[in-house]
Design an enzyme around this catalytic site. Structure first.
Site, PDB file in Angstrom:
ATOM      1  N   TRP A 179     -59.674  64.661   6.328  1.00  0.00           N
ATOM      2  CA  TRP A 179     -60.345  65.756   6.304  1.00  0.00           C
ATOM      3  C   TRP A 179     -60.420  66.571   5.383  1.00  0.00           C
ATOM      4  CZ3 TRP A 179     -58.468  70.960   5.859  1.00  0.00           C
ATOM      5  CH2 TRP A 179     -58.920  72.049   6.546  1.00  0.00           C
ATOM      6  N   ASN A 216     -51.205  62.064   4.291  1.00  0.00           N
ATOM      7  CA  ASN A 216     -51.701  63.206   5.786  1.00  0.00           C
ATOM      8  C   ASN A 216     -51.268  64.208   4.398  1.00  0.00           C
ATOM      9  OD1 ASN A 216     -52.022  65.179   7.205  1.00  0.00           O
ATOM     10  ND2 ASN A 216     -51.047  64.467   8.741  1.00  0.00           N
ATOM     11  N   GLU A 245     -59.533  86.807  20.804  1.00  0.00           N
ATOM     12  CA  GLU A 245     -59.974  85.329  21.196  1.00  0.00           C
ATOM     13  C   GLU A 245     -61.468  84.992  21.943  1.00  0.00           C
ATOM     14  OE1 GLU A 245     -58.001  82.796  21.035  1.00  0.00           O
ATOM     15  OE2 GLU A 245     -58.708  81.150  22.930  1.00  0.00           O
ATOM     16  N   HIS A 292     -66.717 104.324  15.108  1.00  0.00           N
ATOM     17  CA  HIS A 292     -65.734 104.748  13.761  1.00  0.00           C
ATOM     18  C   HIS A 292     -66.456 102.835  13.177  1.00  0.00           C
ATOM     19  CE1 HIS A 292     -63.053 107.264  14.776  1.00  0.00           C
ATOM     20  NE2 HIS A 292     -62.678 106.856  16.200  1.00  0.00           N
ATOM     21  N   LYS A 301     -58.524  70.179  14.966  1.00  0.00           N
ATOM     22  CA  LYS A 301     -57.206  70.821  15.575  1.00  0.00           C
ATOM     23  C   LYS A 301     -56.072  70.965  14.992  1.00  0.00           C
ATOM     24  CE  LYS A 301     -56.352  71.295  19.906  1.00  0.00           C
ATOM     25  NZ  LYS A 301     -56.973  72.229  20.305  1.00  0.00           N
TER      26      LYS A 301
HETATM   27  C1  G6P Z   1     -56.234  75.265  14.151  1.00  0.00           C
HETATM   28  C2  G6P Z   1     -56.822  75.559  15.870  1.00  0.00           C
HETATM   29  C3  G6P Z   1     -57.681  76.435  16.236  1.00  0.00           C
HETATM   30  C4  G6P Z   1     -56.185  76.934  16.285  1.00  0.00           C
HETATM   31  C5  G6P Z   1     -55.319  77.135  15.279  1.00  0.00           C
HETATM   32  C6  G6P Z   1     -53.419  77.026  15.483  1.00  0.00           C
HETATM   33  O1  G6P Z   1     -56.986  76.499  13.332  1.00  0.00           O
HETATM   34  O2  G6P Z   1     -58.957  74.505  14.777  1.00  0.00           O
HETATM   35  O3  G6P Z   1     -57.930  76.085  17.803  1.00  0.00           O
HETATM   36  O4  G6P Z   1     -55.967  77.704  17.384  1.00  0.00           O
HETATM   37  O5  G6P Z   1     -54.581  75.644  15.134  1.00  0.00           O
HETATM   38  O6  G6P Z   1     -53.707  75.450  16.540  1.00  0.00           O
HETATM   39  P1  G6P Z   1     -51.688  75.526  17.427  1.00  0.00           P
HETATM   40  O7  G6P Z   1     -51.772  73.994  17.142  1.00  0.00           O
HETATM   41  O8  G6P Z   1     -50.706  76.069  15.723  1.00  0.00           O
HETATM   42  O9  G6P Z   1     -51.967  76.470  18.636  1.00  0.00           O
END
Ligand code: G6P
Length: 586
Positions: free
Chosen positions: A74, A100, A463, A486, A581
């Site tokens: 990534w 990583n 959300e 506003h 993720k």
């Molecule tokens: C990344 C994912 C989000 C997630 C966030 C927090 O940005 O793409 O979907 O909400 O991380 O992840 P965590 O594992 O800390 O809840």
């Protein structure tokens, strides 16, 4: 985020590595590569794209040998290109690495190594590990010594696996996950148990500052000074083996559909931890709650619920912001960290800052072996099973469920958490997708969606906006109802869709008034409510439930809407572009 895998054993390495990488695809990536040790050489193949596509083109799984390393990248340093993909060989090609994390001092190390005659091909920070290790190996001719010297020079966060020309594998962990799998026919090194779960459920979780050598002797673990370290072998929960799509087209819809069960199960195995956490919260002077992305939205819900029902004030903090305002944390306070993965770098950094101010860390996590769990005094397990879809769905409602369970204890039972009722209400929303599918068809070409909610429904609106962005790539924004006039009202016209989160509770009348104001400007209204209204162009019905519990129900139709919008737009709901993720870099 990047995933790393290594294999040392009796079986052909390449197919095992490719399969492991496929199982970890959910972590997010843009390119893939594998290197194995053949008779005389290290051979590397890598390219941009999905594991399956690159494998079809380059036959990664045909590489020879019984030892190998693999990686999905990534991009952080350098564009998404074949050359920047891992593995990276050293300039002599006698060592190859997968990495990583981020090497913060790579420029300095690189120029030093270039002066010593080592050359670089990529724009990555990772390649410096290959050449630094090669330099140290050239000096010492010893795997362990060269690893110790290398980690002593690296600054940043990393987990890496190195394959030496001799066929020995060695790996180091520093603030990025790395797990050893102990199989009958060989050993694995992986960022995630899913990398090897098909082969073995015996694992060793390395600690930060440890390195491992895999060779004919077996597994040897050392600290960064070279002292031998002993570890217990852990039986990895069999639930990880369930990380299959089954009959579902995507993990995302499977995970959305699991919520009637996961909401109820949340925190069930952590009832002692919930009791302890409640006592800490009850007696704390200052309480902060932090998270990233979806987990931050859950933190916002906690603020509303605990204040309303238990008169307890808690300050939500976006994890990535805390490093810029560390003075926020008062000494001897409590920080509640929420994270599905327990590996988000921003959350871990927030925890580090809070610990400096002597704050007690309580966490709500799904992965109990994660770094966050290790850093916490009290750990509440979400218990919702592996979540593979990048966009969080069942983990969000599991987080909410735990927040509700704490709220109930804090207010001595004033919230009626009727598990059966909640579960059947969620199941009702999930029973029929037809209307939501129809609306998703309309949303296909829409540019902007706004989501309106008041009080505790506002975090649900943020959300919802996050889900729509992640899954359908439609610009979406959550708005607290009263703020409409506003500013956002200026954006309302016939091209815009607005989702109104409007359960029949104390916010109902005011939110309906906002809907009228929007409708008068020509925008289309999608109403999520248990009460119909002719203001709604589309009414998505939710069941009536105890006033306090609506947030657990009202998010479900938006998860479905986001999923079906992704399907309509032909995007991949499980792996949205550019996202990962668990974001293990800052
Ligand atoms: C990344 C994912 C989000 C997630 C966030 C927090 O940005 O793409 O979907 O909400 O991380 O992840 P965590 O594992 O800390 O809840």
């Amino acid at each position: 985020m990047c995933s790393i895998i290594g294999y040392y054993g009796d079986s052909a390495a390449a197919p095992i590595l490719v399969k492991g990488l496929k199982r970890m695809e959910y972590r997010g990536y843009d390119s893939v590569g594998v290197a194995t040790k053949s008779d005389n050489d290290i051979v590397v193949k890598k390219g941009v794209g999905k594991v399956e596509v690159v494998n079809n083109a380059l036959h990664l799984d045909n590489l020879p040998g019984h030892v190998g390393i693999g990686h999905t990248r990534w991009a952080t340093h350098g564009n998404v290109t074949d050359v920047n993909a891992h593995p990276h060989p050293s300039s002599s090609g006698k060592i190859a690495i997968v990495h990583n994390g981020i090497i913060e001092n790579y420029e300095e190390l690189k120029s030093d190594l270039e002066k010593r005659g080592y050359s670089f091909k990529s724009q990555t920070d990772s390649e410096v590990i290959a050449n630094l290790l090669q330099y140290n190996y050239d000096q010492t001719h010893d795997v362990k010594q060269s690893m110790i010297k290398t980690v002593s020079k690296l600054k940043g966060h990393y987990a890496f696996v190195a394959m030496f020309e001799s066929g020995i594998l060695s790996a180091a962990r520093f603030h990025e996950p790395l797990i050893i799998g102990i199989g009958k026919k060989g050993f694995f090194l992986s960022s995630d148990v899913l990398g090897f779960i098909e082969k073995t459920d015996d694992a060793i979780y390395l600690d930060n500052g440890e390195l491992v050598i895999l060779d004919r002797i077996g597994v040897q673990i050392f600290d960064f000074e070279g002292n031998a370290v002993k570890h217990q072998v852990t039986k990895v929960s069999k639930e990880f083996a369930d990380a299959y799509k089954g009959d579902y087209a995507h993990f995302t819809i499977k995970e959305i559909s699991e919520q009637p069960e996961t909401i109820i199960q949340a925190g069930e195995k952590s009832s002692d931890a919930i009791n302890t956490a409640t006592e800490f919260i009850r007696h704390a002077r200052s309480i902060y709650i932090t998270g990233s992305g979806t987990s931050y939205n859950a933190a916002l819900v906690a603020k509303y619920l605990w204040q309303k029902y238990a008169k307890i004030k808690v300050e939500p903090i976006i994890s990535s912001e805390l490093s810029f305002t560390p003075e926020t944390i008062e000494p001897n306070s409590i920080l509640i960290a929420i994270s599905q993965s327990g590996e988000s770098a921003d959350v871990l950094e927030a925890v580090k800052i809070a610990k400096k101010a002597n704050a007690k860390i309580l966490s709500i996590v799904n992965i109990l072996t994660s770094s966050l769990a290790q850093e916490s005094a009290v750990v509440i397990g979400m218990g919702c099973g592996p979540e593979i879809g990048v966009a969080a769905t069942k983990s969000f409602t599991a987080q909410l469920s735990i927040i509700y369970k704490i709220a109930k204890k804090l207010c001595d039972g004033c919230i009626n958490m009727d598990g059966e009722k909640i579960s059947s209400s969620v199941a009702k929303v999930l029973a029929d997708h037809s209307k939501i599918k129809e609306i998703a068809k309309e949303l296909k070409d829409v540019q902007d969606i706004y989501i309106l909610g008041r009080a505790v429904h506002y975090p649900i609106a943020t959300e919802s906006a996050l889900k729509l962005k992640e899954l359908s790539y439609i610009h979406a924004e959550g708005i607290p109802g009263g703020e409409l006039k506003h500013g956002p009202l200026a954006l309302m016209d016939s091209s815009v869709y607005v989702v109104i989160i409007n359960p029949n509770d104390f916010t109902y009348n005011d939110t309906l008034t906002s809907a009228r104001e929007i409708k008068a400007r020509g925008a289309k209204i999608i109403g999520i409510s248990d009460k119909p209204s002719d203001i709604y162009d589309h009414w998505i019905q939710i069941p009536t439930i105890d006033d306090s519990l609506y947030p657990l129900i009202e998010i479900i139709p938006i998860q479905l809407l986001s999923y079906y919008s992704a399907i309509e737009k032909n995007t991949d709901p499980d792996y949205p572009r550019n996202l990962a993720k668990s974001v293990t870099v800052k």
